[in-house]
Motif scaffolding. Sequence first.
Motif, PDB file in Angstrom:
ATOM      1  N   VAL A 289     -15.327  14.972   8.649  1.00  0.00           N
ATOM      2  CA  VAL A 289     -16.714  14.666   8.284  1.00  0.00           C
ATOM      3  C   VAL A 289     -17.076  13.246   8.728  1.00  0.00           C
ATOM      4  N   LEU A 290     -16.213  12.286   8.420  1.00  0.00           N
ATOM      5  CA  LEU A 290     -16.493  10.885   8.754  1.00  0.00           C
ATOM      6  C   LEU A 290     -16.466  10.645  10.265  1.00  0.00           C
ATOM      7  N   VAL A 291     -15.435  11.168  10.935  1.00  0.00           N
ATOM      8  CA  VAL A 291     -15.331  10.970  12.383  1.00  0.00           C
ATOM      9  C   VAL A 291     -16.484  11.667  13.096  1.00  0.00           C
ATOM     10  N   GLY A 292     -16.840  12.884  12.638  1.00  0.00           N
ATOM     11  CA  GLY A 292     -17.947  13.604  13.259  1.00  0.00           C
ATOM     12  C   GLY A 292     -19.277  12.895  13.078  1.00  0.00           C
ATOM     13  N   ALA A 293     -19.525  12.369  11.878  1.00  0.00           N
ATOM     14  CA  ALA A 293     -20.765  11.630  11.638  1.00  0.00           C
ATOM     15  C   ALA A 293     -20.822  10.381  12.512  1.00  0.00           C
ATOM     16  N   ALA A 294     -19.695   9.656  12.595  1.00  0.00           N
ATOM     17  CA  ALA A 294     -19.649   8.449  13.430  1.00  0.00           C
ATOM     18  C   ALA A 294     -19.870   8.794  14.901  1.00  0.00           C
ATOM     19  N   ALA A 295     -19.231   9.870  15.364  1.00  0.00           N
ATOM     20  CA  ALA A 295     -19.361  10.265  16.774  1.00  0.00           C
ATOM     21  C   ALA A 295     -20.806  10.626  17.121  1.00  0.00           C
ATOM     22  N   MET A 296     -21.475  11.360  16.226  1.00  0.00           N
ATOM     23  CA  MET A 296     -22.850  11.760  16.517  1.00  0.00           C
ATOM     24  C   MET A 296     -23.791  10.571  16.479  1.00  0.00           C
ATOM     25  N   LEU A 297     -23.565   9.632  15.572  1.00  0.00           N
ATOM     26  CA  LEU A 297     -24.389   8.421  15.536  1.00  0.00           C
ATOM     27  C   LEU A 297     -24.205   7.603  16.814  1.00  0.00           C
ATOM     28  N   VAL A 298     -22.961   7.511  17.301  1.00  0.00           N
ATOM     29  CA  VAL A 298     -22.707   6.803  18.563  1.00  0.00           C
ATOM     30  C   VAL A 298     -23.440   7.498  19.712  1.00  0.00           C
ATOM     31  N   CYS A 299     -23.364   8.831  19.744  1.00  0.00           N
ATOM     32  CA  CYS A 299     -24.054   9.596  20.791  1.00  0.00           C
ATOM     33  C   CYS A 299     -25.562   9.386  20.717  1.00  0.00           C
ATOM     34  N   ASP A 300     -26.097   9.315  19.512  1.00  0.00           N
ATOM     35  CA  ASP A 300     -27.536   9.104  19.364  1.00  0.00           C
ATOM     36  C   ASP A 300     -27.933   7.713  19.835  1.00  0.00           C
ATOM     37  N   LEU A 301     -27.100   6.720  19.542  1.00  0.00           N
ATOM     38  CA  LEU A 301     -27.385   5.363  20.014  1.00  0.00           C
ATOM     39  C   LEU A 301     -27.373   5.297  21.543  1.00  0.00           C
ATOM     40  N   ILE A 302     -26.380   5.956  22.156  1.00  0.00           N
ATOM     41  CA  ILE A 302     -26.307   5.975  23.619  1.00  0.00           C
ATOM     42  C   ILE A 302     -27.491   6.744  24.197  1.00  0.00           C
ATOM     43  N   SER A 303     -27.849   7.848  23.538  1.00  0.00           N
ATOM     44  CA  SER A 303     -28.977   8.654  23.994  1.00  0.00           C
ATOM     45  C   SER A 303     -30.271   7.855  23.981  1.00  0.00           C
ATOM     46  N   LYS A 304     -30.462   7.045  22.938  1.00  0.00           N
ATOM     47  CA  LYS A 304     -31.660   6.198  22.868  1.00  0.00           C
ATOM     48  C   LYS A 304     -31.657   5.159  23.987  1.00  0.00           C
ATOM     49  N   THR A 305     -30.494   4.563  24.222  1.00  0.00           N
ATOM     50  CA  THR A 305     -30.392   3.500  25.222  1.00  0.00           C
ATOM     51  C   THR A 305     -30.640   4.018  26.628  1.00  0.00           C
ATOM     52  N   MET A 306     -30.043   5.186  26.946  1.00  0.00           N
ATOM     53  CA  MET A 306     -30.120   5.738  28.303  1.00  0.00           C
ATOM     54  C   MET A 306     -31.279   6.721  28.470  1.00  0.00           C
ATOM     55  N   ASN A 307     -31.911   7.083  27.342  1.00  0.00           N
ATOM     56  CA  ASN A 307     -33.019   8.040  27.363  1.00  0.00           C
ATOM     57  C   ASN A 307     -32.587   9.388  27.943  1.00  0.00           C
ATOM     58  N   PHE A 308     -31.398   9.844  27.534  1.00  0.00           N
ATOM     59  CA  PHE A 308     -30.868  11.138  27.949  1.00  0.00           C
ATOM     60  C   PHE A 308     -30.892  12.098  26.768  1.00  0.00           C
ATOM     61  N   PRO A 309     -30.924  13.420  27.035  1.00  0.00           N
ATOM     62  CA  PRO A 309     -30.804  14.395  25.935  1.00  0.00           C
ATOM     63  C   PRO A 309     -29.471  14.243  25.219  1.00  0.00           C
ATOM     64  N   ILE A 310     -29.448  14.527  23.920  1.00  0.00           N
ATOM     65  CA  ILE A 310     -28.238  14.332  23.118  1.00  0.00           C
ATOM     66  C   ILE A 310     -27.092  15.211  23.610  1.00  0.00           C
ATOM     67  N   ASN A 311     -27.403  16.415  24.103  1.00  0.00           N
ATOM     68  CA  ASN A 311     -26.360  17.321  24.579  1.00  0.00           C
ATOM     69  C   ASN A 311     -25.632  16.765  25.793  1.00  0.00           C
ATOM     70  N   THR A 312     -26.356  16.022  26.617  1.00  0.00           N
ATOM     71  CA  THR A 312     -25.732  15.392  27.789  1.00  0.00           C
ATOM     72  C   THR A 312     -24.696  14.364  27.355  1.00  0.00           C
ATOM     73  N   ILE A 313     -25.042  13.564  26.365  1.00  0.00           N
ATOM     74  CA  ILE A 313     -24.134  12.506  25.900  1.00  0.00           C
ATOM     75  C   ILE A 313     -22.903  13.109  25.223  1.00  0.00           C
ATOM     76  N   THR A 314     -23.104  14.096  24.354  1.00  0.00           N
ATOM     77  CA  THR A 314     -21.950  14.700  23.668  1.00  0.00           C
ATOM     78  C   THR A 314     -21.002  15.362  24.657  1.00  0.00           C
ATOM     79  N   SER A 315     -21.548  15.950  25.707  1.00  0.00           N
ATOM     80  CA  SER A 315     -20.698  16.587  26.721  1.00  0.00           C
ATOM     81  C   SER A 315     -19.905  15.547  27.502  1.00  0.00           C
ATOM     82  N   LEU A 316     -20.572  14.471  27.919  1.00  0.00           N
ATOM     83  CA  LEU A 316     -19.894  13.440  28.702  1.00  0.00           C
ATOM     84  C   LEU A 316     -18.778  12.763  27.909  1.00  0.00           C
ATOM     85  N   LEU A 317     -18.982  12.594  26.593  1.00  0.00           N
ATOM     86  CA  LEU A 317     -17.951  11.986  25.760  1.00  0.00           C
ATOM     87  C   LEU A 317     -16.896  12.998  25.326  1.00  0.00           C
TER      88      LEU A 317
END
Length: 334
Positions: A289-317
């Motif tokens: 639960v904790l690792v998953g929440a942290a991972a998704m928040l990191v992906c959302d931060l990267i998604s905001k910065t790069m302006n990419f869809p969230i699915n793209t970021i989760t796949s790349l990571l």
Amino acid sequence: MTVRKNTLFIVFSFLVFALFVADLVSGPVKVSLAEIAGVLAGNGGDTVNARIIIDIRLVKAIVAVIAGAALSVSGLQMQTLFQNPLAGPSVLGVTSGASLGAALFIIGLPVAGGISPVLSSFGIAGAAWLGAAAVMAVIVAVSRRIKDIMVILILGMMFSSGVSAIVQVLQYASSESALKSFVIWTMGALGDVTYTQLALLAPVFLAGMVLAVAAVKPLNLLLLGENYARTMGLNVRRSRTMIFLSTTLLSGSVTAFCGPIGFIGLAVPHVARYIFSSSDHRVLVPATVLVGAAAMLVCDLISKTMNFPINTITSLLGIPIVIWVVVRNKNIFR
């Protein structure tokens, strides 16, 4: 629980909190920590920044936590149940069922001339949830008649492929605008969830998590296989149904409201096992639960910065982690 694991839980709890705050701060409009604290305390008034924080960033950060935790726990349950390190939340076809529901709403209604105002008012999330629930009903019915879990796995994969084929037919027959809308939905989005939808998503998520916690003991017994679990007195069919229901509530709801989000459910359980050095689900469920929440928040931060869809970021990571799991388990280079 050892001192090391307790320390890790404290560290990841603070990490999730820090990432949550960072998610509130980040965005095209600059907002200070003091302003966020004031708004959350009810002292922000009705300013533009207050509306941005409350109506957009706060709900999106909450959804990111829910989505990361839900998909990760779903993946953990599927990997343990099927004894397969590459199993994920989509292995039963629940995600494909949600995609079919969304496709029928986005593509099917225009093709049919929009003759169903009731379904039209229900929304994409409702249609996707109905699709996930329908697949869940089929899987539960099959699991009650078949003892071999690997047969259920194969049937789930085949059913998922069949549903995906139907979605492709709908895409082929759709108009350009409907096809574009569906493709955008498949890219995933955390920011499209409203407070009204969150009020529906949160209770379903909590119900799925309650079932996941209740399944901790069965999951530990299933680590050594179903035959061993039966000798220990476990009702395997009942436990399967509980785990399937938990997975459907968790991953099906996230897919319905946020679209299909890949690799989080597949990769995060392995990261949690590696960091916490445990196969005990009493440790793994909260850790995931904790690792998953942290991972998704990191992906959302990267998604905001790069302006990419969230699915793209989760796949790349997630892809490098999955490759690491395959190499590590199969000893390819030895």
